[in-house]
Design a protein around this motif. Structure first.
Motif: not given
Lengths: 477, 134
Positions: A324-330, A321-322, A206-207
């Motif tokens: 916000x899939x990558x919205x937690x990246x830091x 869902x799609x 997934x990543x």
């Protein structure tokens, strides 16, 4: 055509249900279906699918990573066999299939049947092998239909137990079968080709959906299917029941395999009729909202994105869902794109980005996935104004009948409010559009206008062509 | 244990967040569950905060059943995140999978489908919620 009879399982479990000989049935279907077996409307859908997919390839070839893929593939050797769609030169069929399959998906502009992406794997495989053997146009169209029919059924069989999307490992089934047909394999050889293709099940991490790894590796089933068929043709022995075996490909990639779906109405009900194409490049879940944003922009002659005070998006839960899939990246997704830790691919799944870029430019094409737009002041402003909400009715409509709805509400700083709503995406099987538009957008700047129209005409009468190379010559850039 | 009408006043933020989810879930009366998502039903899910708070529950079609403390059942999936991430998940801004993809929560192979299904149901439910339907 003939259908295969059920036979005993190999498990030794006395209570086990007979397992249908799916690999054999698919091989027979792939080798024996004739153009005349296919209803006229299904032929027309497949022709349009080929046209639209080549348009996607052309558009994708304009992305910076496409040139890197073409250059990197040269390590596999040079050749004059098959056309690269949107790139100069030719390559051996497996390499060309890989390149074309990758660029068909590079900005998420590929199609799907049932729930599984298909054209980006099927069309490049068929075109590359077709060029290799000088296949007639009607064989190309027939093979594309076969690919859709098998792909739709395998996707249904594993949809409750596998991580689905356009990285679905079921492409390892249809691509060797299509290559087997065009290379003239017999049924046993075709079954072995599936074994060679499917032994290493291609599950995606997934990543990787944030980078060009996804783009490139999603093209691998097209390449590997051709190689697998070639190996089987030379006599390399593989298992004969790789699809249905309890320890075969589908059971390896999916916790649940619904065997009944695999042969359901094969050759009688045409899953190609469920084909969905996309008017704009982005994950399908985002497209209704993107169309709404383009419509809002068109309604406001003096539209200034910097004066938007609120951008509200409503849709089915799966879109959120799609989105916000990558919205937690830091650091965040934009900063990581800037650092080339990931690429624009992450933004193809980000509903917010697609909507914002569409609102700024009134369109969404390959240019909106280039850094100039990604890092623009307008997008930066809108990022702080966007909000998402689930709409339970749209959510239910998606799961009941694959209705991809969305509503976009734009509030300007002077209080004006603009709302647009779509209950289904443009390009869905029940909301089609003219695929020549997609082809022209993709080919623009690569082919001259006269050649573009010649190519559209040739592709729309492909079944009348005696050798597909007469058409692919027009497609060369 | 059934869904509580009001959260325990001594409960931690994880329990309070999940209690809100439970209320919103009940309001939806199973409308958000599709065939592709129903694999999340009837499974024991364990939520952990890095502060040490632990809440276990079982999601059913029309309600969420909290498990008693010391439940002998082995959970089918465990979600372990820091309080800040839990807080963003409970607003619906993010889902559990987003935290996983950011590398801040585990993603064991045998729990993946349940985690993805529950992740989507949790976010959709939280974004379906307004003061009016709580």
């Amino acid at each position: 055509m003939s259908s295969a009879a059920p036979r005993p399982t190999v498990s030794g479990d006395a209570t086990a249900q007979p397992s249908p000989a799916v690999t054999e049935a698919y091989a027979r279907f792939a080798l024996e279906l004739t153009f005349e077996d296919i209803p006229a409307d299904v032929v027309e859908i497949a022709r349009e699918q080929i046209l639209a997919t080549i348009g996607s390839c052309y558009a994708g070839s304009k992305m910076p990573s496409a040139a890197r893929i073409a250059a990197g593939l040269r390590i596999l050797g040079a050749g004059e066999t098959a056309t690269l769609l949107g790139a100069p030169g030719r390559m051996p069929a497996p390499s060309a299939a890989l390149y074309n399959s990758a660029v068909a998906q590079i900005i998420e502009w590929d199609d799907w049947v049932i729930i599984s992406h298909t054209g980006a794997a099927v069309v490049p495989t068929v075109l590359a092998v077709g060029e290799m053997v000088g296949a007639p146009g009607r064989d190309i169209v027939t093979a594309v239909v076969i690919g859709n029919e098998i792909n739709g059924r395998t996707s249904r069989a594993i949809q409750k137990g596998a991580y689905v999307g356009n990285s679905m490992p079921n492409h390892q089934i249809e691509t060797p079968l299509l290559a087997s047909r065009l290379l003239g394999l017999n049924v046993t050889q075709a079954r072995r080709a599936v074994s060679h293709s499917g032994f290493l099940a291609m599950e995606s991490c997934p990543i990787g959906w944030m980078s060009d790894s996804k783009v490139f590796c999603n093209g691998l089933p097209a390449m590997w299917g051709i190689v697998a068929a070639s190996l089987a043709k030379e006599g390399l022995v593989g298992n004969l029941d790789m699809i249905e075996h309890p320890a075969g490909l589908l059971s390896t990639v999916s916790e649940v395999v619904d065997q009944a779906e695999l042969l359901k109405d094969l050759g009688r009900e045409w899953y190609t009729r469920t084909l969905n194409t996309k008017r704009h490049p982005s994950c399908a879940y985002n497209l209704a909202a993107i169309e709404c944003a383009i419509a809002v922009k068109a309604r406001i002659p003096d539209f200034d994105p910097l004066r938007v005070s609120k951008l509200e998006i409503e849709g089915p839960g799966v879109m959120l869902y799609v989105a916000s899939r990558f919205q937690a990246l830091e650091p965040d997704v934009y900063e990581q794109v800037r650092q080339e830790a990931i690429t624009h691919v992450a933004l193809c799944f980000d509903a917010g980005y697609g909507i914002m870029a569409s609102l700024v430019d009134g369109e969404l094409g390959f240019r909106q996935y280039l850094n100039d737009r990604i890092f623009s002041d307008e997008v930066r402003h809108l990022r702080s104004r966007i909000e998402f909400r689930a709409d339970p009715v749209m959510h239910a409509a998606y799961y009941a009948d694959y209705q991809y709805g969305a509503r976009v509400r734009v509030t300007m700083d002077d209080g004006r409010v603009y709302v647009e709503e779509r209950r289904q995406l443009l390009g869905a099987r029940d909301r089609p559009f003219d695929h020549a538009i997609k082809f022209r957008e993709g080919a623009s700047g690569l082919l001259d206008p006269k050649t573009i129209e010649e190519a559209i005409g040739a592709l729309r009468s492909l079944e009348r062509c005696e050798d597909v190379r007469h058409v692919t010559r027009i497609l060369e850039t | 244990m059934q869904t509580p009408a009001t959260p325990d006043p001594n409960a931690g933020p994880l329990y309070i967040g999940l209690s809100r989810f439970a209320r919103l879930w009940s309001v939806q009366r199973g409308r958000l569950v599709s065939a592709r998502l129903e694999g999340a039903l009837g499974r024991a899910i364990r939520c952990e905060s890095t502060t040490g708070e632990i809440v276990e529950f079982c999601l059913r079609r029309e309600q969420l059943d909290f498990e008693s403390e010391g439940s002998p059942r082995t959970p089918h999936a465990t979600i372990r995140m820091n309080p800040k991430d839990w807080s963003r998940v409970f607003t619906g801004e993010l889902h559990v999978m987003a935290i996983i993809l950011a590398g801040r929560a585990p993603f064991p192979k045998d729990q993946r489908r349940l985690l993805m299904q529950f992740s989507m149901l949790l976010q959709t439910t939280m974004l379906s919620g307004t003061a009016g339907n709580e």
